[in-house]
Every structure is written in structure tokens, then in C-alpha cells.
Design an enzyme around this catalytic site. Structure first.
Site, PDB file in Angstrom:
ATOM      1  N   HIS A 176      28.530  16.531  74.312  1.00  0.00           N
ATOM      2  CA  HIS A 176      27.154  17.045  74.147  1.00  0.00           C
ATOM      3  C   HIS A 176      26.394  17.142  75.474  1.00  0.00           C
ATOM      4  O   HIS A 176      25.237  17.575  75.486  1.00  0.00           O
ATOM      5  CB  HIS A 176      26.362  16.158  73.180  1.00  0.00           C
ATOM      6  CG  HIS A 176      26.891  16.157  71.781  1.00  0.00           C
ATOM      7  ND1 HIS A 176      27.084  17.316  71.048  1.00  0.00           N
ATOM      8  CD2 HIS A 176      27.297  15.136  70.969  1.00  0.00           C
ATOM      9  CE1 HIS A 176      27.565  17.007  69.851  1.00  0.00           C
ATOM     10  NE2 HIS A 176      27.710  15.691  69.780  1.00  0.00           N
ATOM     11  N   ASP A 212      36.193  17.141  67.383  1.00  0.00           N
ATOM     12  CA  ASP A 212      35.123  16.224  66.966  1.00  0.00           C
ATOM     13  C   ASP A 212      34.374  16.881  65.799  1.00  0.00           C
ATOM     14  O   ASP A 212      34.334  18.106  65.682  1.00  0.00           O
ATOM     15  CB  ASP A 212      34.177  15.990  68.154  1.00  0.00           C
ATOM     16  CG  ASP A 212      33.096  14.965  67.862  1.00  0.00           C
ATOM     17  OD1 ASP A 212      33.272  13.799  68.278  1.00  0.00           O
ATOM     18  OD2 ASP A 212      32.071  15.326  67.240  1.00  0.00           O
TER      19      ASP A 212
END
Ligand code: ZN
Length: 363
Positions: A176, A212
Site C-alpha cells: 500500500h 493479497d
């Protein structure tokens, strides 16, 4: 032959410093929760892989300049110094703020077209780099952030020495984190650093496959306009209400010379092995078409059935099958991302790496 029976040969690149980051929870919707990105995540994974026979290699220290291949030097300098600034500013001793948490964010709406200045106040400056309230910084955070990046860089560099698969046990995770900012429990983008290291080691094309449960908005941002590094992700649909909310949609296909080299395959909450693996297989087809000579696997196991951070329902056998598919593509550097259910986390990571090993052994 199963890797479980024969032992896992894939080296685990690791630094004890990854345990030093204790974010102290996360501020989510205004309330500080205990959080799930805890040091025990790394210890349970390490134990499972050691028990399976995997060799453990130390992460080697890299220069700060090596982090600039992906991140703006200002972000790196901020991460390296913010805790010391926070302490010196009396935020801990005078105001009882024992972690760095931003409170004002220079959104496009706030800036209204003006450039973002660097605020004079430390507590104002944090929001320039951090885009949410759940990615806290404490006393040992920088040491762990840097160690995780070192692990990813080392694991990628080992590929050039002849390994066909390596695994970086990175904590904190990274996908992220973008070129100029951090969030989502991520600070530096370990997978993107690994991909850049593989490029610099001579691979003309590299692919990042992200399994993920969440879209890796940071990795997408790093490579969005580049044709040489493909990014493909299967993740829970942000359009169904899931983090990172603002991106991760199928229409995001890359820009400029990178057009076509980005693929998002959002899946519905509740998705299990069959549809999830079909998406992984589609990403693998993309990678073959792209012509990548080396692969980075953003290995988050939070799509697991029992994981508290996503509504996906993938089994350990599903992760193993994904590993087999990806192992068939070429040399792979796997980088740990999310995965938060401590009782099954080690089993899922082991299953994926065993699948990778078996996929690479297949004719
Ligand atoms: Zn995740």
C-alpha cells in the site's frame, strides 16, 4: 513429490529487526483498536518455514540511496526521522501521544489547486506523507521498515546468484506504500523495491503478481506508467466497500507507455478457491504475454477463510495451487504482505511456497 515431504528449499530472508515495529494498534474510524499487524505474525511464519526445513538467510543492509529507486527521498527521510522529531516535540512526554498519527490531510479538496507546502509543525507534516489514521509509527518502526526493505532487496538479489525462488519475510508489509506516501499498515514498498532490484540485475521485464486480499495501490502507483514492470492483482472488490476504496478497479489498465501493463481482477466478498484461482491463472497468462523474465509475488495470505481482515474464503490448498501456477512462470521472489490469522498464517505461507517449489520442479 511434495515439498512438505521433501523439505522446503526456498531460502527465507529475514532480519530480527522486523520485530521492532510495534505500531500499538491502529486508529480506525476514530477509535484506537489493538490492530492485527503485530510482531507475532512474523514469528509464526518463521517457525512454520523453519519446521519445514527452509534455510534462513540474513537480510543484508542496503544504502538509503537504494530505497530511492522506488520512493521519493523526502518520504524516506521523513520515515527515518519522524519518531525522533515526535519525541523531541514533546508529543509523548507532554501530550501523551505515544505513536505518530496524522490528523490533517492535504487532499485535493483542501488544496484546491495550490501546491502542498511542507508544514512547519511536526503534527501537520505527518499528513503530507501518511494518507490514513491506521498506519502508526513508534520507537522501533524505522528499524523494522528498513529491515523489511533490506529483506526484499536481498531476496531479489539472490535470484541473480542462481536461486530460482526466494522468500522475504517482510514486516511491516509494503504494497500500500507509494512513491511519495504511506498507509494501509505499509511504509516502504518491499515488493516494488524487489522488482526494481530484479530490473537492475538484468531482467528486461519483470512482473509483480499480488495475491493479497487487498489491492496493492502503492505498487500499482509505482509502475502505472511503465511498460517494463507489469502489475497484476486479484483482490476483494473495492466497489463492494473494501480498502483501499479509491482504486483497484478493473478499468485501471496503466497509462502512457504503461497502458495494458496493469491488471486488476476484483472479486466479490465470499469468493473461494475456484474463482480466486481462475483470476490467478488469468494473471499468469498476462505475465506470459508480457514476457517477464522474473516475477515478484506479493504474498498476502489475508484471503484465507479465517482471516479477520477480508471476506474472501480461500483455503490453504488454494494458496498452494496459486503457488504452483506462479512457480511455472520463471524465477520468483516472494515478498510477505498481509495475513493476520495467527493460528493458520504459517500454514498458508508454507503452502504457497511449497506450491511454488513444486511448480518450478514440474516439467
Ligand atoms: Zn491485505
Amino acid at each position: 513429490m511434495s515439498a512438505e515431504a521433501d523439505g522446503l528449499d526456498i531460502p527465507v530472508v529475514w532480519s530480527e529487526d522486523c520485530l521492532l515495529h510495534e505500531p500499538g494498534g491502529e486508529v480506525w474510524l476514530g477509535v484506537q483498536d489493538a490492530g492485527t499487524e503485530v510482531p507475532e505474525r512474523a514469528t509464526v511464519i518463521l517457525r512454520a518455514l523453519r519446521d519445514a526445513g527452509a534455510p534462513v538467510l540474513p537480510a543484508s543492509r542496503h544504502a538509503i540511496a537504494d530505497l530511492h529507486s522506488v520512493h521519493h527521498p523526502d518520504l524516506v527521510a521523513h520515515l527515518a526521522s519522524i519518531w525522533a522529531d515526535w519525541e523531541a516535540g514533546g508529543y509523548v512526554s507532554e501530550y501523551g501521544r505515544d505513536r505518530v498519527v496524522p490528523y490533517v490531510f492535504p487532499t485535493a479538496a483542501m488544496l484546491a489547486g495550490l501546491p502542498a507546502r511542507v508544514p512547519a509543525a511536526t503534527h501537520g507534516r505527518v499528513g503530507l506523507y501518511c494518507y490514513d489514521t491506521m498506519t502508526l509509527i513508534g520507537p522501533g518502526s524505522w528499524e523494522a521498515i528498513r529491515a523489511a526493505a533490506d529483506a526484499a532487496l536481498t531476496a531479489a538479489e539472490l535470484i541473480a546468484t542462481g536461486y530460482t525462488a526466494t522468500y522475504a519475510l517482510c514486516r511491516p508489509p509494503g504494497h500500500h506504500a507509494g512513491p511519495d506516501g504511506y498507509g494501509g499498515s505499509c511504509y516502504l514498498n518491499n515488493a516494488a523495491l524487489a522488482a526494481e532490484a530484479l530490473r537492475q540485475a538484468g531482467a528486461s521485464r519483470v512482473a509483480v503478481i499480488d495475491i493479497d486480499a487487498h489491492h496493492g495501490n502503492g505498487t500499482q502507483a509505482v509502475f502505472y506508467a511503465r511498460p517494463d514492470v507489469y502489475y497484476g492483482s486479484v483482490h476483494v472488490d473495492p466497489g463492494a466497500g473494501w480498502f483501499p476504496h479509491y482504486m483497484g478497479f478493473a478499468a485501471e489498465r496503466g497509462s502512457g507507455p504503461g497502458a495494458g501493463a496493469n491488471r486488476n481482477l476484483p472479486v466479490a466478498p465470499g469468493t473461494g478457491d475456484d474463482r480466486w484461482l481462475a483470476a490467478v491463472a488469468r494473471l499468469c497468462q498476462d505475465v506470459q504475454r508480457h514476457g517477464a523474465e522474473a516475477i515478484v509475488l506479493s504474498l498476502g495470505t489475508d484471503a484465507a477463510i479465517a482471516d479477520p481482515e477480508s471476506p474472501l474464503q480461500v483455503t490453504a490448498a488454494g494458496y498452494r495451487a496459486a503457488g504452483e501456477l506462479i512457480g511455472g512462470l520463471g524465477p520468483v521472489t516472494a515478498v510477505q504482505e498481509g495475513g493476520y490469522h495467527l493460528p493458520t498464517l504459517g500454514e498458508y505461507v508454507l503452502a504457497t511456497l511449497a506450491g511454488l517449489q513444486s511448480g518450478q520442479a514440474a516439467p
